[in-house]
Scaffold this active site. Structure first.
Site, mmCIF file in Angstrom:
data_model
loop_
_atom_site.group_PDB
_atom_site.id
_atom_site.type_symbol
_atom_site.label_atom_id
_atom_site.label_comp_id
_atom_site.label_asym_id
_atom_site.label_seq_id
_atom_site.Cartn_x
_atom_site.Cartn_y
_atom_site.Cartn_z
ATOM 1 N N HIS A 99 -20.665 28.809 17.755
ATOM 2 C CA HIS A 99 -20.048 27.585 18.276
ATOM 3 C C HIS A 99 -20.847 26.959 19.417
ATOM 4 O O HIS A 99 -20.583 25.832 19.821
ATOM 5 C CB HIS A 99 -18.593 27.851 18.708
ATOM 6 C CG HIS A 99 -18.434 28.556 20.008
ATOM 7 N ND1 HIS A 99 -18.299 29.922 20.107
ATOM 8 C CD2 HIS A 99 -18.370 28.092 21.285
ATOM 9 C CE1 HIS A 99 -18.150 30.259 21.372
ATOM 10 N NE2 HIS A 99 -18.196 29.167 22.112
ATOM 11 N N ASP A 129 -18.780 34.505 14.687
ATOM 12 C CA ASP A 129 -19.289 33.574 15.696
ATOM 13 C C ASP A 129 -20.657 34.034 16.231
ATOM 14 O O ASP A 129 -20.800 34.372 17.403
ATOM 15 C CB ASP A 129 -18.274 33.463 16.835
ATOM 16 C CG ASP A 129 -18.526 32.254 17.730
ATOM 17 O OD1 ASP A 129 -19.396 31.427 17.382
ATOM 18 O OD2 ASP A 129 -17.864 32.148 18.767
ATOM 19 N N SER A 206 -20.085 31.943 26.626
ATOM 20 C CA SER A 206 -20.135 32.334 25.224
ATOM 21 C C SER A 206 -21.563 32.596 24.763
ATOM 22 O O SER A 206 -22.476 31.806 25.012
ATOM 23 C CB SER A 206 -19.515 31.255 24.345
ATOM 24 O OG SER A 206 -18.123 31.282 24.434
#
Length: 272
Positions: A99, A129, A206
């Protein structure tokens, strides 16, 4: 799950979009030169206790470990956001979250010394992810040590280094607070191996590494949070991510396939 945003500092101009998966309202300060504790005054009856306490404080100074790991942690910028990543192997590969890398196949990568490099996405998963970036400038640079078979019990100490809210190379100490957590993914699939931890992460974290604080090895990849205020953090076990990463290193995905997956993920994340 939305992209992570921060003020851009590279050639790509800033375009702030929405918040990332990681939402944490309060950041706690970390003194990288060590931690300081207020010691109570002691008398002759408590000398041995004071000595023991001092030994604990000294053993909790992780500044050298953080200093040694930070050069292999990077910050990744795209047209609409940013995230973190880390070097894997010696051939110029950077692991991050899918993402984080949804804007074409080219990204900006910045290292701990403020140096900019161009990176190309060569792998991205629609089911986990995870994404892989190739950075030619990093060929020959050593990657982080990986624990491929980590079985870290709840209560084990961990370390994170990432860029929460764009604050690059923020280090944080915490603990494993749960294992084998089951969460619904945006692709409507379910994954039941998430590592749950506490630590200082936020939008921009992230893709950053989750370290075993004792060994200094990567055991997970920061990916998202839960709870009303993002107080619960999750990471993907690194051994699961490497299932994809090692395949992409041998056979990179073509740009058309990457862009198709990016388009599908954007729809799943309900981007405009």
């Amino acid at each position: 799950m939305n992209t992570e945003n921060a003020t851009r500092k590279g050639k790509i101009k800033p375009f702030l979009k929405s918040t990332s998966l990681v939402v944490l309202g309060v950041l706690l300060g970390l003194n990288l030169s060590g931690f300081y504790f207020n010691q109570p005054e002691t008398n002759t009856d408590t000398v041995s206790s004071a000595i023991a306490t001092t030994a604990v404080v000294q053993s909790d100074n992780y500044s050298e470990l953080i200093k040694s790991l930070s050069p292999q942690v990077v910050t990744i910028y795209t047209e609409t956001g940013m995230g973190s990543g880390f070097l894997y192997g010696e051939e110029g590969y950077v692991i991050t979250n899918a993402h984080v890398t949804l804007d074409g196949t080219e990204v900006e990568v910045w290292n701990a010394y403020g140096h900019y490099s161009e990176g190309e996405i060569i792998g991205i998963s629609e089911f986990m992810d995870i994404a892989l970036v190739k950075v030619p400038d990093y060929v020959g640079e050593g990657g982080l040590a990986i624990d491929r078979e980590a079985i870290i019990p709840v209560g084990s100490p961990i370390l994170t280094i990432s860029a929460p809210y764009g604050l690059e190379h923020t280090a944080s100490l915490g603990y494993i607070t749960g294992r084998e957590r089951n969460l619904e993914m945006e692709s409507s699939s379910s994954y039941n191996q998430f590592i749950q931890f506490d630590g200082q992460v936020g939008p921009g974290s992230s893709g950053g590494p989750l370290f075993d604080r004792v060994s200094g090895e990567v055991i997970g990849i920061i990916t998202q949070t839960g709870g009303d205020y993002g107080e619960i953090k999750y990471a993907i076990p690194v051994e699961d991510a490497l299932y994809y990463v090692d395949r992409w290193m041998k056979t990179p995905m073509d740009s058309k396939t990457i862009e198709e997956i990016q388009s599908n993920l954007k729809q799943l994340y309900e981007w405009e």
